[in-house]
Design an enzyme around this catalytic site. Structure first.
Site, short mmCIF file in Angstrom:
data_model
loop_
_atom_site.label_atom_id
_atom_site.label_comp_id
_atom_site.label_asym_id
_atom_site.label_seq_id
_atom_site.Cartn_x
_atom_site.Cartn_y
_atom_site.Cartn_z
N GLU A 105 0.86 -1.17 0.00
CA GLU A 105 0.00 0.00 0.00
C GLU A 105 0.90 1.22 0.00
O GLU A 105 1.90 1.25 0.71
CB GLU A 105 -0.89 0.02 1.24
CG GLU A 105 -2.00 -1.01 1.22
CD GLU A 105 -2.02 -1.85 2.47
OE1 GLU A 105 -1.07 -1.79 3.26
OE2 GLU A 105 -2.99 -2.60 2.65
N TYR A 117 7.81 1.86 -7.62
CA TYR A 117 7.20 0.54 -7.58
C TYR A 117 6.82 0.06 -8.98
O TYR A 117 7.00 -1.11 -9.31
CB TYR A 117 5.98 0.54 -6.65
CG TYR A 117 6.31 0.92 -5.23
CD1 TYR A 117 7.50 0.51 -4.63
CD2 TYR A 117 5.46 1.72 -4.49
CE1 TYR A 117 7.82 0.86 -3.33
CE2 TYR A 117 5.76 2.08 -3.18
CZ TYR A 117 6.94 1.65 -2.61
OH TYR A 117 7.25 2.00 -1.33
#
Length: 164
Positions: A105, A117
């Site tokens: 998250e 990411y």
């Protein structure tokens, strides 16, 4: 820079970083102690002088799923590859433990982290509304699925640019 296992003596060193980066949403010493006591995998990155630059944690859930718990880099060390090094360390451990899927998250307003990411094959799969409290900030849930090369030996992230 070098990576080493996060140990109990690092807790006091990470708390000022937590306070600076996360304010009211920071983790407490007890939360870090709980993570370590439960056998979760944590790393610290240290600089040439031995000072702590950042830290990151991973939980692996049988049979084959991993969750990045956190990645944090001291403000003065940001934009120098520390977060990338920590993420690579976590992904290597996830692979070593047989994780085929890694999730995390990230704050919906943290575009630099989302870009990092994405470089490693993480793709958005959902949103957790108001996840971070007390700021009520949404969390973007991202997942990286690992597949094997045709010979079945080398795990790679789907859609990566060669990292993984």
């Amino acid at each position: 820079m070098r990576l080493e296992r996060f140990r109990w003596w690092h807790v006091d060193e990470v708390l000022p970083i937590e306070a600076d980066l996360f304010g009211a949403e920071q983790w407490s010493a007890g939360m870090f102690w709980n993570e370590l006591a439960n056998g979760h995998f944590y790393l610290v990155a240290t600089g040439p002088d031995g000072g702590l630059l950042g830290y990151a944690g991973l939980t692996v859930t049988p049979p084959d799923e991993a969750w990045v718990q956190n990645i944090a880099v001291r403000r003065s060390a940001q934009r120098r590859g520390v977060g990338r090094l920590l993420l690579e360390g976590l992904l290597a451990e996830a692979a070593r433990r047989g994780a085929r899927s890694t999730l995390l998250e990230v704050a919906a307003d943290n575009a630099p982290a989302q870009r990092l990411y994405a470089e490693y094959g993480f793709e958005p799969i959902g949103v957790r509304r108001g996840y971070y409290q007390p700021s009520n900030t949404d969390a973007l849930v991202m997942r990286r699925v690992v597949t094997s090369d045709p010979d079945g030996t080398t795990p790679t992230g789907e859609g990566t640019d060669g990292h993984g």
